[in-house]
Design a protein around this motif. Sequence first.
Motif, short mmCIF file in Angstrom:
data_model
loop_
_atom_site.label_atom_id
_atom_site.label_comp_id
_atom_site.label_asym_id
_atom_site.label_seq_id
_atom_site.Cartn_x
_atom_site.Cartn_y
_atom_site.Cartn_z
N VAL A 184 -5.25 -15.86 18.71
CA VAL A 184 -6.16 -15.28 17.71
C VAL A 184 -7.06 -14.23 18.33
CG1 VAL A 184 -8.06 -15.80 16.12
CG2 VAL A 184 -6.08 -17.33 16.25
N PHE A 185 -7.59 -14.50 19.51
CA PHE A 185 -8.44 -13.52 20.17
C PHE A 185 -7.66 -12.24 20.47
CE2 PHE A 185 -10.05 -11.49 24.03
CZ PHE A 185 -11.37 -11.28 23.70
N MET A 186 -6.47 -12.38 21.02
CA MET A 186 -5.68 -11.19 21.36
C MET A 186 -5.19 -10.47 20.11
SD MET A 186 -3.61 -12.17 24.86
CE MET A 186 -3.03 -13.78 24.33
N SER A 187 -5.02 -11.19 19.02
CA SER A 187 -4.69 -10.53 17.75
C SER A 187 -5.85 -9.65 17.30
CB SER A 187 -4.36 -11.57 16.68
OG SER A 187 -3.19 -12.30 17.02
N GLY A 188 -7.06 -10.17 17.43
CA GLY A 188 -8.23 -9.36 17.11
C GLY A 188 -8.37 -8.18 18.05
N LEU A 189 -8.11 -8.40 19.34
CA LEU A 189 -8.18 -7.34 20.33
C LEU A 189 -7.18 -6.23 19.99
CD1 LEU A 189 -9.61 -6.79 23.13
CD2 LEU A 189 -7.52 -7.67 24.17
N ALA A 190 -5.96 -6.62 19.69
CA ALA A 190 -4.93 -5.63 19.35
C ALA A 190 -5.28 -4.89 18.06
CB ALA A 190 -3.58 -6.33 19.20
N ALA A 191 -5.85 -5.60 17.08
CA ALA A 191 -6.26 -4.96 15.83
C ALA A 191 -7.36 -3.93 16.08
CB ALA A 191 -6.72 -6.01 14.82
N GLY A 192 -8.30 -4.27 16.96
CA GLY A 192 -9.36 -3.32 17.28
C GLY A 192 -8.81 -2.07 17.95
N LEU A 193 -7.86 -2.25 18.85
CA LEU A 193 -7.24 -1.11 19.52
C LEU A 193 -6.44 -0.26 18.55
CD1 LEU A 193 -6.00 -2.88 22.79
CD2 LEU A 193 -7.62 -0.97 22.70
N ALA A 194 -5.70 -0.92 17.66
CA ALA A 194 -4.77 -0.20 16.80
C ALA A 194 -5.44 0.48 15.61
CB ALA A 194 -3.69 -1.16 16.30
N TYR A 195 -6.43 -0.18 15.01
CA TYR A 195 -6.93 0.28 13.71
C TYR A 195 -8.30 0.95 13.77
CZ TYR A 195 -3.18 -2.75 12.08
OH TYR A 195 -1.96 -3.35 11.89
N SER A 196 -9.09 0.70 14.81
CA SER A 196 -10.46 1.24 14.82
C SER A 196 -10.50 2.77 14.75
CB SER A 196 -11.23 0.73 16.04
OG SER A 196 -10.61 1.12 17.25
N PRO A 197 -9.58 3.51 15.41
CA PRO A 197 -9.67 4.98 15.29
C PRO A 197 -9.54 5.48 13.86
CG PRO A 197 -8.24 4.35 17.13
CD PRO A 197 -8.53 3.11 16.37
N ARG A 198 -8.69 4.83 13.06
CA ARG A 198 -8.52 5.26 11.67
C ARG A 198 -9.82 5.07 10.88
NH1 ARG A 198 -3.03 5.48 10.07
NH2 ARG A 198 -1.60 4.88 11.74
N PHE A 199 -10.58 4.02 11.19
CA PHE A 199 -11.82 3.76 10.47
C PHE A 199 -12.97 4.61 11.00
CE2 PHE A 199 -9.34 0.09 9.30
CZ PHE A 199 -9.72 -0.17 8.00
N ARG A 200 -12.79 5.18 12.17
CA ARG A 200 -13.84 6.06 12.71
C ARG A 200 -13.75 7.46 12.12
NH1 ARG A 200 -16.41 3.84 17.12
NH2 ARG A 200 -15.28 2.17 18.22
N THR A 201 -12.55 7.96 11.95
CA THR A 201 -12.40 9.38 11.62
C THR A 201 -11.64 9.66 10.33
OG1 THR A 201 -10.38 9.51 12.97
CG2 THR A 201 -12.47 9.97 14.08
#
Length: 407
Positions: free
Chosen positions: A78-95
């Motif tokens: 679960v932790f690594m799923s969250g980690l991977a989601a942060g890596l994969a999706y955060s740029p789209r929500f930033r810009t």
Amino acid sequence: MLDAIPRTWERMGAGWTNLVTDTPSIDIDGIPAKRDARLDMFRGLALVMIFINHVPGTVYENFTSRNFGFSDAAEAFVFMSGLAAGLAYSPRFRTGSFWLATAKVWARSRHLYYIHLTITLLSLAIFAAAALWFGQHDVLTKNNIPRLFSEPLATIIGIPLLTHQLGYLNILPLYITLLLATPLFLWVGLRRPLLLLGASVALWAIAGQFRLNLPNYPTAGGWFFNPLSWQLLFVTGLLCGAAMKQGKRFFPRTKLLFGLTLAWVVVALLWVKLPMFGSAGMAMLGAMNKAGLPFYLTWFDKTFLALPRLSHALALFYVVASITAIRQFASANWTAPFRLLGRQGLPVFAFGTVLSMVLQAIKAPLENDPLVDGLLLAAGLGLQLALAWVLTRTAEMTRARAAAAIA
């Protein structure tokens, strides 16, 4: 079997070692680098341990992580799923567009939903075949299957609603639910990360204090992995992944924090391995409970992710992320099978889950035998590794052909 694979690694050249090291990313210390091998390796290792634990009754269960601390591979997943989601999706929500970014995340959740329904149906078919063709009717009395016979219509409704989950098939519903909430997590977390973390802690505490959970149907009770509790682990990983993507660390590396987390990891190890040490610890927790502290602070409940489990998992992750030598260890040739499994985490997990149900059916009439169990588990892991190699190699060939076409 896995120990033999690395000896052939160098001879296989680009077909193996290069397959698991070629994708650029940002590493955990903020230095632009090739794909961080640690995430792939530990995700692959977690998948191996989940597979072994999902074939209960073998001696090899004694060597998985749950025997060396309070948490197990589920917390890591679960932790690594969250980690991977942060890596994969955060740029789209930033810009980018919030709706387009949300649609991307929800598309992944929808994909996971289809996979969950598929492996649920396959698992039921496996146990039905074991009973119909091989007379192993006992397999129909386990894994939350009996409700299908006592309340068939309600159970058929409950399965697609995710309110009826077969045993060992509980983690994808949790992941699906957390991904549905990920756009909200990222919208808040990218602007006020400490606010998100504080709200996540508060929700975890409220869920434990009032025993809030998503409901089961048609059975009573709530989900085995309570999303209201386990979201804290996912959110922590999400915040770490979003920070990593910007070349930062969400939790600073300090000697004090490293010392405290390492000490807790050691205490947990002694607790589970030394009976006298464990008895003293249990007496202490019992006294705390009698003094009025609630169960989610003083016990090891998995559904509500009780504090000893949660704190051990977070401490272990911090220690692993803080040890520089882990980077070289994760990049070594002999860990390449784990990295390969980790890169293809979802298909490997789904395939491994179905294989574990097959092995449960095979083992049902057999006595526990370390040799037979070892051969069965090795065969299952070998098939998962083969799948990961085929998928990764196919992706590499597809990218190479596309690049050649453009050139």
